[in-house]
Design a protein around this motif. Structure first.
Motif, PDB file in Angstrom:
ATOM      1  N   GLU A  34       0.549  -1.593  -0.101  1.00 56.57           N
ATOM      2  CA  GLU A  34      -0.267  -0.003   0.061  1.00 56.57           C
ATOM      3  C   GLU A  34       1.182   1.104   0.221  1.00 56.57           C
ATOM      4  O   GLU A  34       2.146   1.417   1.019  1.00 56.57           O
ATOM      5  N   MET A  35       0.509   1.764  -0.728  1.00 60.71           N
ATOM      6  CA  MET A  35       1.172   3.690  -0.807  1.00 60.71           C
ATOM      7  C   MET A  35       0.582   4.878  -0.295  1.00 60.71           C
ATOM      8  O   MET A  35      -0.996   4.356  -1.052  1.00 60.71           O
ATOM      9  N   ALA A  36       0.398   6.039  -0.040  1.00 61.74           N
ATOM     10  CA  ALA A  36      -0.211   7.064   0.303  1.00 61.74           C
ATOM     11  C   ALA A  36       0.947   7.730   0.688  1.00 61.74           C
ATOM     12  O   ALA A  36       1.887   7.620   1.247  1.00 61.74           O
ATOM     13  N   GLU A  37       0.493   9.087   1.085  1.00 65.08           N
ATOM     14  CA  GLU A  37       1.130  10.177   1.254  1.00 65.08           C
ATOM     15  C   GLU A  37       1.364  10.542   2.811  1.00 65.08           C
ATOM     16  O   GLU A  37       0.443  10.198   3.615  1.00 65.08           O
ATOM     17  N   GLY A  38       2.829  10.021   2.888  1.00 66.94           N
ATOM     18  CA  GLY A  38       3.334  10.389   4.217  1.00 66.94           C
ATOM     19  C   GLY A  38       2.719   8.502   4.966  1.00 66.94           C
ATOM     20  O   GLY A  38       3.340   8.019   5.781  1.00 66.94           O
ATOM     21  N   ARG A  39       2.420   7.398   4.003  1.00 62.66           N
ATOM     22  CA  ARG A  39       2.635   6.372   4.572  1.00 62.66           C
ATOM     23  C   ARG A  39       2.747   5.016   3.746  1.00 62.66           C
ATOM     24  O   ARG A  39       2.796   5.149   2.536  1.00 62.66           O
ATOM     25  N   ALA A  40       3.468   3.927   3.954  1.00 60.31           N
ATOM     26  CA  ALA A  40       3.798   2.743   3.481  1.00 60.31           C
ATOM     27  C   ALA A  40       3.485   1.858   3.558  1.00 60.31           C
ATOM     28  O   ALA A  40       3.762   1.374   5.083  1.00 60.31           O
ATOM     29  N   VAL A  41       3.199   0.705   3.531  1.00 64.53           N
ATOM     30  CA  VAL A  41       3.089  -0.745   3.846  1.00 64.53           C
ATOM     31  C   VAL A  41       3.705  -1.981   2.826  1.00 64.53           C
ATOM     32  O   VAL A  41       3.322  -1.772   1.698  1.00 64.53           O
ATOM     33  N   LEU A  42       4.612  -2.412   3.167  1.00 62.07           N
ATOM     34  CA  LEU A  42       5.666  -3.697   2.220  1.00 62.07           C
ATOM     35  C   LEU A  42       5.333  -4.855   3.286  1.00 62.07           C
ATOM     36  O   LEU A  42       5.470  -4.675   4.788  1.00 62.07           O
ATOM     37  N   GLU A 106       3.777   8.599   8.997  1.00 68.89           N
ATOM     38  CA  GLU A 106       4.405  10.016   8.853  1.00 68.89           C
ATOM     39  C   GLU A 106       3.659  10.493  10.736  1.00 68.89           C
ATOM     40  O   GLU A 106       2.089  10.885  10.593  1.00 68.89           O
ATOM     41  N   ILE A 107       4.551  11.012  11.158  1.00 63.41           N
ATOM     42  CA  ILE A 107       4.276  11.572  12.047  1.00 63.41           C
ATOM     43  C   ILE A 107       3.879  12.444  12.675  1.00 63.41           C
ATOM     44  O   ILE A 107       3.185  14.100  13.329  1.00 63.41           O
ATOM     45  N   SER A 108       5.469  13.368  11.779  1.00 61.82           N
ATOM     46  CA  SER A 108       5.400  14.650  11.900  1.00 61.82           C
ATOM     47  C   SER A 108       5.948  15.366  10.622  1.00 61.82           C
ATOM     48  O   SER A 108       6.841  14.497   9.847  1.00 61.82           O
ATOM     49  N   TYR A 116       8.903   9.792  11.272  1.00 60.23           N
ATOM     50  CA  TYR A 116       8.132   8.385  10.472  1.00 60.23           C
ATOM     51  C   TYR A 116       7.752   6.995  11.928  1.00 60.23           C
ATOM     52  O   TYR A 116       9.225   7.000  12.752  1.00 60.23           O
ATOM     53  N   ASP A 117       7.016   7.029  12.677  1.00 59.12           N
ATOM     54  CA  ASP A 117       6.549   5.314  13.046  1.00 59.12           C
ATOM     55  C   ASP A 117       6.495   3.803  12.179  1.00 59.12           C
ATOM     56  O   ASP A 117       5.578   4.201  11.304  1.00 59.12           O
ATOM     57  N   GLU A 130       8.762  -2.166  16.559  1.00 63.66           N
ATOM     58  CA  GLU A 130       9.216  -0.770  16.243  1.00 63.66           C
ATOM     59  C   GLU A 130       9.860   0.029  15.898  1.00 63.66           C
ATOM     60  O   GLU A 130      10.896   0.269  16.942  1.00 63.66           O
ATOM     61  N   PHE A 131       9.698   0.603  14.831  1.00 69.02           N
ATOM     62  CA  PHE A 131      11.384   0.890  14.654  1.00 69.02           C
ATOM     63  C   PHE A 131      10.696   3.074  14.476  1.00 69.02           C
ATOM     64  O   PHE A 131       9.727   3.439  14.203  1.00 69.02           O
ATOM     65  N   ARG A 132      11.379   4.095  14.655  1.00 64.07           N
ATOM     66  CA  ARG A 132      11.026   5.244  14.336  1.00 64.07           C
ATOM     67  C   ARG A 132      11.904   6.170  13.726  1.00 64.07           C
ATOM     68  O   ARG A 132      13.138   5.945  14.054  1.00 64.07           O
ATOM     69  N   GLY A 133      11.764   6.361  12.880  1.00 69.68           N
ATOM     70  CA  GLY A 133      12.912   6.943  11.681  1.00 69.68           C
ATOM     71  C   GLY A 133      12.340   8.670  11.743  1.00 69.68           C
ATOM     72  O   GLY A 133      11.676   9.192  11.520  1.00 69.68           O
ATOM     73  N   ALA A 134      13.656   9.363  11.528  1.00 66.87           N
ATOM     74  CA  ALA A 134      13.498  11.230  11.388  1.00 66.87           C
ATOM     75  C   ALA A 134      14.309  11.117   9.428  1.00 66.87           C
ATOM     76  O   ALA A 134      15.768  10.027   9.706  1.00 66.87           O
ATOM     77  N   SER A 135      13.009  11.606   9.302  1.00 70.86           N
ATOM     78  CA  SER A 135      14.238  11.741   7.413  1.00 70.86           C
ATOM     79  C   SER A 135      14.635  13.038   7.177  1.00 70.86           C
ATOM     80  O   SER A 135      14.464  14.645   8.551  1.00 70.86           O
ATOM     81  N   ARG A 136      15.327  13.578   6.915  1.00 71.27           N
ATOM     82  CA  ARG A 136      15.998  15.168   5.965  1.00 71.27           C
ATOM     83  C   ARG A 136      15.470  15.027   4.343  1.00 71.27           C
ATOM     84  O   ARG A 136      16.508  14.046   3.330  1.00 71.27           O
TER      85      ARG A 136
END
Length: 145
Positions: A34-42, A106-108, A116-117, A130-136
């Motif tokens: 699944e794909m959506a803005e700010g969201r992905a399922v793999l 996406e969280i923020s 992103y969680d 449980e994974f938390r990622g910070a993006s740039r």
């Protein structure tokens, strides 16, 4: 003049562009569900060669699945985006044959920085990690608009 893409169309087109170049995720047998803005399922199946010396799924491969879901979610707006920092907590072991699903949300998103969680669970719905990622965001896009 072409019509503007909806957020969902943009997310799917960005995912297709990334997927075409993502040899690691394909090599590991991941699938985009699944794909959506700010969201992905793999998803990914834990193959025998993914198991460590304890006979359970290697944490690095669980991390890889979560990291790929994170990458697709944070690039869903067609803005080239990379990981700035990631962390993972393993909750339960993955087992050979498990179908792992990573749901990235996406969280923020503020300016060029996002949080992103990602929850990784097995086919029974049990949480594995449980994974938390910070993006740039960086310069560039995945496709021309």
């Amino acid at each position: 003049m072409s019509e503007a893409l909806t957020p969902e169309e943009r997310a799917k087109k960005a995912a297709a562009a990334m997927w075409a170049e993502d040899r690691a995720s394909r090599f590991l047998g991941m699938e985009i569900i699944e794909m959506a803005e700010g969201r992905a399922v793999l998803q990914m199946v834990v193959r025998p060669e993914f198991c460590n010396g304890h006979g359970i799924g290697h944490g690095g491969l669980t991390f890889s699945l979560a990291d790929s879901a994170f990458a697709f979610a944070c690039n869903s707006r067609n803005q080239a985006t990379v990981a700035q920092h990631n962390s993972i907590s393993y909750v339960a072991p993955a087992r050979e044959g498990d179908v792992l699903t990573a749901v990235a949300q996406e969280i923020s998103l503020t300016g060029r920085s996002g949080i992103y969680d990602v929850r990784v669970s097995n086919q029974d719905g049990a949480i594995v990690a449980e994974f938390r990622g910070a993006s740039r965001a960086i310069t560039g896009h995945l496709f021309e608009e």
